[in-house]
Scaffold this motif. Structure first.
Motif, short mmCIF file in Angstrom:
data_model
loop_
_atom_site.label_atom_id
_atom_site.label_comp_id
_atom_site.label_asym_id
_atom_site.label_seq_id
_atom_site.Cartn_x
_atom_site.Cartn_y
_atom_site.Cartn_z
N ILE A 54 0.84 -1.21 0.00
CA ILE A 54 0.00 0.00 0.00
C ILE A 54 0.87 1.25 0.00
CG2 ILE A 54 -1.76 1.27 1.27
CD1 ILE A 54 -2.76 -1.32 0.04
N GLY A 55 1.94 1.22 0.79
CA GLY A 55 2.84 2.38 0.82
C GLY A 55 3.51 2.62 -0.51
N SER A 56 3.79 1.55 -1.25
CA SER A 56 4.40 1.71 -2.58
C SER A 56 3.45 2.44 -3.52
CB SER A 56 4.75 0.34 -3.15
OG SER A 56 5.67 -0.32 -2.32
N LEU A 57 2.18 2.10 -3.42
CA LEU A 57 1.20 2.81 -4.26
C LEU A 57 1.13 4.28 -3.88
CD1 LEU A 57 -1.84 0.43 -4.65
CD2 LEU A 57 -0.28 1.24 -6.37
N TYR A 58 1.12 4.53 -2.59
CA TYR A 58 1.12 5.93 -2.15
C TYR A 58 2.37 6.64 -2.67
CZ TYR A 58 -2.43 4.44 1.27
OH TYR A 58 -3.57 3.95 1.86
N THR A 107 10.11 11.36 0.22
CA THR A 107 8.70 11.17 -0.13
C THR A 107 8.34 9.69 -0.13
OG1 THR A 107 8.67 13.19 -1.45
CG2 THR A 107 6.98 11.54 -1.92
N VAL A 108 9.23 8.87 -0.70
CA VAL A 108 8.99 7.42 -0.70
C VAL A 108 8.98 6.89 0.73
CG1 VAL A 108 9.95 5.20 -1.41
CG2 VAL A 108 9.96 7.13 -3.00
N VAL A 109 9.91 7.36 1.55
CA VAL A 109 9.94 6.93 2.96
C VAL A 109 8.64 7.31 3.66
CG1 VAL A 109 11.08 7.31 5.18
CG2 VAL A 109 12.45 7.00 3.12
N GLY A 110 8.17 8.53 3.41
CA GLY A 110 6.92 8.97 4.03
C GLY A 110 5.74 8.12 3.60
N ALA A 111 5.68 7.79 2.31
CA ALA A 111 4.57 6.96 1.80
C ALA A 111 4.61 5.56 2.42
CB ALA A 111 4.65 6.88 0.28
N LEU A 142 5.98 4.77 5.25
CA LEU A 142 5.65 4.91 6.67
C LEU A 142 4.14 4.93 6.88
CD1 LEU A 142 6.51 5.49 9.62
CD2 LEU A 142 6.50 7.93 9.03
N ILE A 143 3.43 5.69 6.05
CA ILE A 143 1.96 5.75 6.18
C ILE A 143 1.34 4.38 5.89
CG2 ILE A 143 -0.13 6.78 5.20
CD1 ILE A 143 1.53 9.30 4.66
#
Length: 755
Positions: free
Chosen positions: A49-53, A281-285, A287-288
């Motif tokens: 899911i985070g990868s999609l974000y 940004t990828v790290v943040g996505a 993480l979420i």
């Protein structure tokens, strides 16, 4: 080893985030046994899911990094392209293409063309406009795309996009990993690497970033800024389309839900990377995604907080914005955007306008107007309900006038303040509907605005807008849905003034409508008086230049606190009427992000600095009412379609997009044209005469190229060059303008060397 120095704001945000995670984790522990399979399952789902974000957020960052425009329409583009994919692949009545072919068509053809069209038609025009206008244009584009999607596909209807590879997968331990989710992780990693290489290792990537820093200098070095910005929008749109198509199988596939999911999470992840860093940004996505997944696996806060997972992304956004350093005081704004000397509305003019509004509303509602070719008649119950809803929105909208219109503080949360006022009214007035609680609601709503101001006072521009967005999302996703805030069974009663010996009831639709109109007129008049006060002048000064305002003794911090409290107080009181007009509040639908953005959007399109702009929020209901009445007369189906299906639905988006050519809003232009007709407005007539005279003077830019030299043109040219007194012959150029007779400036422009 010396530890790196961290900002206080960053430490506070990290501490707050860790404390919140620990508290929720311990207080809401679901009691499930922690196993390796459970951890693995939650982690894989979270990474997928985070990868999609990350894909969605990367598109947002690419557009912002390479064009300087923050694209609120990112989710709308993804939604539109996801529905195009559904039409090509999933719709059994259409083409029925293979999913891989549909994906290629949408991501590499439809989305890039859409992005280029957006850039050419809109975004190149807003590049130099104020930030508020840029944001409103992208918000308007988002509303337009969602409306268009809804009109074509009825986007609120639940549909389904299937997983790629038909939902098949492979096993890791006892957990079956779908190929679709595994591919999402791989695709996100590839996109992150490729974008990094594109932006930092290729000539076009460096040129794309250079255009944002200095467009003209980049062009002098051989780059083509127009092509680069078009490429950036095409790339961003493709990423939005890819994210929309891949996310759709994981969630409820309808326009509003998919847009909110893509937009909110993408903004949160992009903010984690400070809108520029792709790795962060990828790290943040991720993480979420991991927080959402592990929350669902291990935490259960009970039925009253079953919606709490929707608050994860907004809380991350709030903490990220909280961690930012304090912005410096702004010195001034771009000169082309400065407000020219304006005439402030006089108090007596405001009083006359308020009374006129009340009279017109009453006459219209009772059907006392009778046009020669059409008798509108008295308004029905349905029309009055629509009119009440419109005026309530107008009341909420004018809360933005002092905060955004005068003080320049971008606020996307007027509906959050209004909802808080509705909550207080339910708490204090209970079922009495007694309006004597109204001033109490206003006073109690003010501290919430002051609390927001304590965070907002540190920020400026885009980050201030994101903070207000995070606040609105936290209120709509966590506070309002709680059953103790708005119980499902609670019904708001009609309002009344009950003082024992004197009682007024507003139980009829007409009386309630006139009450709301009267309150709006009083609010409008009060704002006009406030604008002329020293607080109004301080807010305007702060908008023009905070540094200059501080220099002359204005306490910027407290000024912001006061204006936030004032705005929250107005919105809180408006929330009372908003709740009563709805009778029963739906805590999910009534506080949707799109509802609040539409209010801000229409106020900005009308002119945020004018209290009368609130009336613009009623235009949808006016068009719908006119369409109903025209439909009743028959044989006007085309007009009904224009009013009801086009203007009423696409109007908000089109109005905001129209700010490209009308930065100051429709009210300003309407007032400019109407003011010379008023008997006491000599200044407006003189200004109109000056502008008319100015238009008579020909533009000198096209002389000798597209326009011939005339006597008047040469005089205008000499005026422009400032040599009118020295070389203009007495009596003007009476004998033609060729050669020396045309004057030195004309001869110079014509290529002569004897000047």
């Amino acid at each position: 080893m010396r530890l790196p120095h961290l900002r206080t704001s960053l430490l506070v945000a990290i501490a707050a985030g860790l404390a919140l995670v620990l508290y929720v984790g311990t207080a809401g522990w679901a009691g499930r046994e922690v196993t390796a399979d459970g951890l693995l399952q939650a982690t894989i789902i979270g990474l997928a899911i985070g990868s999609l974000y990350a894909v969605s957020a990367a598109g947002l960052v690419v557009v912002y990094t390479t064009t300087g425009t923050f694209n609120f329409a990112h989710g709308g583009i993804g939604v539109f392209c996801a529905f195009v994919y559904w039409e090509l692949v999933e719709n059994r009545d259409a083409l029925g293409l293979p999913n891989w072919l549909g994906l290629l068509i949408v991501v590499f053809v439809v989305a890039p063309l859409l992005g280029i069209a957006i850039d050419v038609v809109l975004m190149r025009q807003v590049r130099t406009l104020p930030l508020v206008v840029q944001l409103m244009v992208t918000v308007g584009l988002m509303v337009f795309l969602l409306t268009l999607t809804g009109q074509i596909w009825q986007a609120d209807k639940i549909r389904r996009i299937e997983y790629f590879w038909a939902g098949e997968g492979f096993s890791i331990g006892s957990y079956n990993v779908l190929w679709h989710r595994f591919a999402m992780i791989v695709i996100a990693a590839l996109i992150a690497v490729l974008l990094r290489l594109l932006l930092f290792r290729t000539r076009i990537g460096v040129a794309m970033r250079a255009v944002v820093d200095n467009r003209e200098l980049t062009a002098l070095n051989g780059a083509r800024p127009g092509v680069l910005s078009g490429f950036a929008w095409a790339l961003g749109s493709s990423l939005a389309a890819l994210a929309g198509i891949l996310i759709a199988p994981e969630t409820e596939f309808n326009g509003t839900n998919l847009n909110n999911l893509m937009l909110i999470v993408a903004i949160s992840a992009a903010a984690f990377g400070q809108l520029r860093s792709l790795p962060l940004t990828v790290v943040g996505a991720l993480l979420i995604g991991l927080l959402e997944s592990h929350y669902g696996q291990w935490v259960s806060l009970g039925a009253e907080w079953r919606f709490a997972n929707r608050g994860i992304a907004p809380i991350v956004l709030f903490l990220v914005v909280l961690a930012l350093p304090q912005s410096r005081l702004t010195v001034g704004r771009v000169s082309s955007n400065l407000r020219p000397i304006e005439r402030t509305t006089r108090v007596w003019e405001g009083a006359v306008g308020a009374v006129a509004l009340i009279v017109v509303a009453f006459v219209m509602a009772r059907g006392l107007f009778h046009f020669v070719i059409w008798d509108p008649g008295e308004w029905s119950e349905v029309s009055l309900n629509n009119a009440i809803a419109a005026m309530v929105l107008a009341l909420i909208g004018i809360s933005l006038v002092p905060l955004t219109g005068w003080a320049g503080q971008v606020n996307f949360a007027p509906l959050a303040f209004a909802g808080f006022g509705a909550f207080l009214f339910r708490w204090f007035a209970e079922d009495t509907g007694n309006l004597w609680w109204l001033p109490v609601i206003g006073l109690l709503s003010a501290p919430l605005g002051a609390l927001v101001a304590l965070f907002a006072a540190r920020l400026e521009g885009l980050y201030l807008a994101l903070l207000s967005l995070a606040f609105a999302l936290i209120m709509s996703n966590l506070f309002f849905p709680h059953p103790k805030v708005f119980p499902q069974a609670h019904t708001y009663t009609n309002l009344n003034w009950d003082v024992g010996f004197f009682r007024l009831d507003f139980d009829s639709r007409l009386s309630f409508f006139m009450l709301v109109v009267t309150v709006f007129a009083i609010g409008m008049f009060g704002l006009i008086v406030l604008r002329r006060s020293r607080y109004g002048r301080r807010w305007m000064a702060m908008q023009d230049s905070q540094a200059a305002a501080a220099t002359i003794g204005v306490n910027v911090m407290w000024t912001k606190v006061i204006v936030y409290a004032t705005s929250a107080s107005i919105a809180g009181m408006a929330g009372v009427f908003w709740a009563v007009s709805k009778t029963t509040v739906d805590p999910i639908r009534n506080f949707d992000l799109l509802q609040g953005l539409t209010i801000v959007l229409l106020m900005a399109a009308a002119g945020m600095s004018f209290p009368i702009a609130g009336v613009f929020l009623s235009f949808q209901f006016v068009f719908q009412g006119l369409a109903e009445r025209l439909e009743a007369t028959g044989n006007v189906s085309f007009l009904v379609w224009i009013l009801e299906d086009f203007l009423a639905k696409f109007g908000p988006g089109l109005l905001a997009i129209g700010m490209v050519v009308n930065v100051r809003g429709a009210i300003f232009e309407m007032g400019k044209g109407f003011a010379p007709l008023l008997p006491w407005r000599h200044d407006a007539r003189e200004e109109a005469a000056r502008e008319k005279e100015k238009k008579r003077v020909p533009e000198v830019g096209g002389l000798g190229l597209t326009e011939p030299f005339t006597s008047e043109a040469v005089v205008a040219l000499d005026h422009t060059l400032g040599i009118i007194d020295d070389v203009t012959p007495t009596g003007g150029y009476a004998h033609g303008v060729e050669g020396h007779a045309a004057g030195p400036a004309a001869a110079k422009l014509a290529g002569g060397s004897n000047v």
